[in-house]
Design a protein around this motif. Structure first.
Motif, PDB file in Angstrom:
ATOM      1  N   ASN A   1       1.095 -12.310 -18.126  1.00 35.01           N
ATOM      2  CA  ASN A   1       2.437 -11.765 -17.870  1.00 35.01           C
ATOM      3  C   ASN A   1       2.639 -10.435 -18.588  1.00 35.01           C
TER       4      ASN A   1
ATOM      5  N   HIS B   1      11.904 -11.065 -10.226  1.00 28.09           N
ATOM      6  CA  HIS B   1      11.524  -9.922  -9.382  1.00 28.09           C
ATOM      7  C   HIS B   1      11.085 -10.369  -8.007  1.00 28.09           C
TER       8      HIS B   1
ATOM      9  N   GLY C   1       4.296 -20.155 -14.436  1.00 25.29           N
ATOM     10  CA  GLY C   1       3.535 -19.940 -15.683  1.00 25.29           C
ATOM     11  C   GLY C   1       4.313 -20.324 -16.930  1.00 25.29           C
ATOM     12  N   LEU C   2       5.514 -19.789 -17.063  1.00 26.81           N
ATOM     13  CA  LEU C   2       6.285 -20.045 -18.297  1.00 26.81           C
ATOM     14  C   LEU C   2       6.744 -21.503 -18.387  1.00 26.81           C
TER      15      LEU C   2
HETATM   16  P1  ADP Z   1       5.497 -15.484 -12.785  1.00 27.65           P
HETATM   17  O1  ADP Z   1       4.848 -14.662 -13.795  1.00 27.65           O
HETATM   18  O2  ADP Z   1       4.593 -16.158 -11.897  1.00 27.65           O
HETATM   19  O3  ADP Z   1       6.606 -14.782 -12.098  1.00 27.65           O
HETATM   20  P2  ADP Z   1       6.406 -16.938 -15.037  1.00 27.65           P
HETATM   21  O4  ADP Z   1       6.979 -18.317 -15.149  1.00 27.65           O
HETATM   22  O5  ADP Z   1       5.185 -16.653 -15.753  1.00 27.65           O
HETATM   23  O6  ADP Z   1       6.237 -16.678 -13.509  1.00 27.65           O
HETATM   24  O7  ADP Z   1       7.534 -15.926 -15.450  1.00 27.65           O
HETATM   25  C1  ADP Z   1       8.836 -16.080 -15.021  1.00 27.65           C
HETATM   26  C2  ADP Z   1       9.534 -14.746 -15.039  1.00 27.65           C
HETATM   27  O8  ADP Z   1       9.733 -14.285 -16.347  1.00 27.65           O
HETATM   28  C3  ADP Z   1       8.750 -13.639 -14.410  1.00 27.65           C
HETATM   29  O9  ADP Z   1       8.932 -13.622 -13.015  1.00 27.65           O
HETATM   30  C4  ADP Z   1       9.289 -12.403 -15.056  1.00 27.65           C
HETATM   31  O10 ADP Z   1      10.450 -11.965 -14.410  1.00 27.65           O
HETATM   32  C5  ADP Z   1       9.643 -12.883 -16.427  1.00 27.65           C
HETATM   33  N1  ADP Z   1       8.598 -12.516 -17.398  1.00 27.65           N
HETATM   34  C6  ADP Z   1       7.628 -13.310 -17.849  1.00 27.65           C
HETATM   35  N2  ADP Z   1       6.853 -12.643 -18.752  1.00 27.65           N
HETATM   36  C7  ADP Z   1       7.363 -11.413 -18.862  1.00 27.65           C
HETATM   37  C8  ADP Z   1       7.020 -10.244 -19.630  1.00 27.65           C
HETATM   38  N3  ADP Z   1       6.001 -10.239 -20.477  1.00 27.65           N
HETATM   39  N4  ADP Z   1       7.787  -9.123 -19.476  1.00 27.65           N
HETATM   40  C9  ADP Z   1       8.823  -9.125 -18.631  1.00 27.65           C
HETATM   41  N5  ADP Z   1       9.194 -10.197 -17.914  1.00 27.65           N
HETATM   42  C10 ADP Z   1       8.474 -11.320 -17.988  1.00 27.65           C
END
Ligand code: ADP
Length: 649
Positions: A549, A600, A611-612
């Motif tokens: 990310n 986004h 992921g998160l």
């Molecule tokens: P994905 O990366 O597949 O969109 P995640 O669960 O990993 O899903 O992340 C969720 C959302 O959190 C992302 O879509 C993004 O908007 C935000 N995000 C995660 N990591 C970051 C980062 N390092 N910087 C900015 N925004 C982030």
């Protein structure tokens, strides 16, 4: 029983021992140098014999060694020196008794003086013999309770006799100390024996008359104060009486009456002082008692005081409220009436064992203890037992708390926890089954798209092809989402705890992400990382998602810089993955950790929003927490805690 541990008494005994040793040594030197001022003190006084001086030295040393605790060798030395002095005294005494000469008198030092009548030359006087023998035996037996008890009274006798002799010297009454067998004793012998007899008696302050003065109770303090004052007063008055008599100031009868009255007044003064002190103490005691009553009465716990027989002596207001009895129904009654019938019969044994080893005890809800009210209803309690020393012996103070409500609450919480756990399991099962079942229709749809494309080429115009391709990618995306859900449900099912070198783990992650890192021109900085116990595979996934990310959500035209670091916070490791990317607005800080939540459009940044959520679940089953700190436009730092876990394998 044992050698005194009281500091004051030890100091006195040590001083007595030192004075004896030094005096003995001085007199020995006096004899050697033939200095009468040391051996006789005054011309017509009888001398302290060389052998007496030796014995005084030995006894001083013995008492000193007896007072040194913990060194066995010293105890042996004490026995040795007392035996020596006892032996010398015994032989000298036998010489008197049997009219023989055992050659002990001149064994160490031959006195050229021949005036020691009625005592043979250089021989210890009979009274001094007795004193030395008793004191030596007193030191010898001070550690043996039965013998020490008898010796204590013998020592008191020596204190009395030497005191009389000392008075003889003070009042200049020769009959009391010199030349009249058997009460003759030298001045320094009288002083040293007097001090020694008290010092040795103080080795066992709880025995004999010493107890009267050494006890800590008010009676003992009074006795000590009164006795000292009376002795001083009597000595002064007697001295004045003798002076008056000797100087013929008034007739003996008049002097006797006069000094008797003076003594009476002095006594009255002392008694007045003592009674004032006693009254004050009584008042303080009463005040303390009232205060105690007040505290007991207003205590929020039920407080009950009972004696060794189990009779209730006191019950406070709360106790009466809790058990439903009145004052009269409780006081004097057996404590067993508050105990459920099934254990009532055993309680006297429990009570006896408490009073045999009286120390604080507490019985919490874990002990599952019940009490019974007047109406027969039983209720759960927590009990604290404290032994209290009173003038009526040891009593037990029981502090009782009704824990019915607490137990009910605990039961409710336990039930809710169980329900919650069941619901969670159900949810996970449902997610798993649902996502598993959803895959089947998705596969069917994608098969049919393939059929249509392959079997009906004649009807495939560009528009239909376009539609089918859109349906195809939507189905594919749906498939990925469903699989993600399935993975999420399975996450942690096969987790294995392992000691993990995080630095090495990060090397592996960076190598996995190599192509992404090179194409984006990212710099990954890995600061020193610890070796920890964790679920290695899952933790690796956390780092992989966070770094992925951090690179993915980079600013246009700025090469990503990702730093991985850690610190120890309390009982946990806090890891941080920070980047210089686009950042996240504060209102999204919580949302992004939920499943399928993205900030986004797919066209801007690809992803599925899982992921998160996965990272969060992994950190949670480590017992930790995951959160984000970020400034939009500047970058984000994802932090998570992994508590210290003990790897038992
Ligand atoms: P994905 O990366 O597949 O969109 P995640 O669960 O990993 O899903 O992340 C969720 C959302 O959190 C992302 O879509 C993004 O908007 C935000 N995000 C995660 N990591 C970051 C980062 N390092 N910087 C900015 N925004 C982030």
């Amino acid at each position: 029983m044992g050698i005194t541990s009281n500091k004051q008494f030890r100091s006195f005994a040590l001083i007595a021992a030192s004075i004896n040793f030094i005096t003995g040594l001085l007199v020995i030197v006096g004899w050697i140098l033939k200095t009468r001022a040391i051996t006789h003190i005054k011309g017509d006084y009888i001398s302290m014999k060389f052998n007496t001086a030796l014995c005084v030295c030995f006894m001083g040393a013995a008492l000193f060694f007896r007072l040194v605790r913990g060194v066995r060798k010293y105890k042996g030395l004490a026995y040795f020196f007392t035996s020596l002095s006892f032996l010398i005294a015994l032989i000298s005494f036998c010489e008197y008794l049997f009219g023989i000469d055992a050659y002990i008198d001149t064994l160490f030092y031959a006195d050229s003086e021949t005036v020691a009548i009625p005592h043979p030359q250089g021989r210890i006087t009979p009274l001094t013999c007795l004193s030395i023998a008793v004191i030596s035996a007193g030191i010898f037996f001070s550690g043996y309770y039965r013998a020490a008890r008898v010796m204590q009274y013998m020592l008191h006798l020596i204190t009395l006799i030497t005191f009389i002799a000392l008075m003889g010297y003070v009042f200049n009454i020769k009959a009391l100390h010199s030349h009249s067998f058997p009460t003759s004793i030298a001045l320094h012998s009288a002083v040293t024996m007097f001090l020694l007899s008290i010092g040795v008696a103080l080795l066992n302050p709880e025995l004999g008359l010493v107890r009267l003065f050494t006890g800590k109770l008010i009676g003992n303090l009074m006795a000590k104060q009164l006795f000292t004052r009376i002795v001083i007063a009597v000595v002064i008055v007697v001295y004045l009486f003798i002076l008056t008599y000797r100087n013929n100031v008034m007739s003996v009868e008049l002097a006797a009456v006069f000094y008797a009255i003076v003594l009476l007044f002095a006594m009255l003064l002392f008694i007045n002082d003592a009674s004032k002190a006693l009254n004050k103490i009584e008042l303080d005691r009463k005040l303390a008692e009232d205060r105690f009553q007040l505290v007991v009465e207003s205590a929020p716990n039920a407080l009950i005081i009972s004696d060794t027989k189990g009779d209730i002596l006191l019950a406070n207001r709360q106790a009466k409220l809790t058990f439903g009895y009145s004052e009269d129904e409780m006081i004097g009654k057996k404590i067993e009436m508050l105990i459920p019938r099934n254990i009532r019969d055993y309680h006297p044994d429990i009570r006896n064992s408490f009073f045999q080893h009286p120390q604080k005890r507490s019985f919490t809800t874990l002990h599952d203890i019940y009490a019974v009210r007047k109406d027969g209803t039983e209720f759960p309690v927590e009990i604290g037992l404290t032994p209290i020393n009173t003038d009526k012996g040891i009593v037990a103070l029981s502090s009782i708390v009704d824990v019915t409500e607490r137990k009910q609450n605990e039961r409710i919480i336990r039930k809710q926890m169980k329900e919650l756990k069941m619901k969670n399991n159900e949810m996970e099962r449902f997610t798993y089954i649902a996502s598993h079942d959803l895959q089947e229709p998705l596969r069917t749809v994608s098969n049919y798209i393939q059929f249509l494309q392959e079997d009906y080429p004649e009807i495939m115009n560009e528009e239909i092809k376009q539609h089918l391709s859109t349906i195809g990618s939507a189905v594919e995306r749906m498939g990925i989402l469903v699989r993600s859900l399935l993975d999420y449900g399975r996450l942690g099912q096969n987790k294995v705890l392992a000691t993990t070198d995080c630095a090495q783990l990060l090397q592996e992650v960076v190598s996995d992400l190599n192509s992404l890192i090179t194409t984006s021109g990212a710099t990954i900085v890995i600061q020193p990382l610890p070796v920890i116990d964790c679920y290695r595979m899952e933790l690796r996934q956390v780092f992989q998602n966070l770094i992925n990310n951090a690179v993915k959500f980079r600013k246009k035209d700025v090469a990503p810089l990702v730093t991985i670091s850690h610190r120890v916070v309390g009982e946990a490791y806090e890891f941080a993955v920070s980047d210089n990317g686009i950042g996240i607005e504060r209102q999204h800080f919580d949302r992004i950790f939920l499943m399928f939540q993205r900030l986004h459009r797919q066209d801007d940044y690809q992803g599925y929003g899982v992921g998160l959520a996965n990272c969060n679940k992994i950190v949670n089953f480590h017992g930790g927490r995951l959160w984000v700190e970020s400034v939009p436009g500047e970058g984000s730092t994802f932090k998570f805690l992994i508590p210290f876990i003990k790897n038992e394998s």
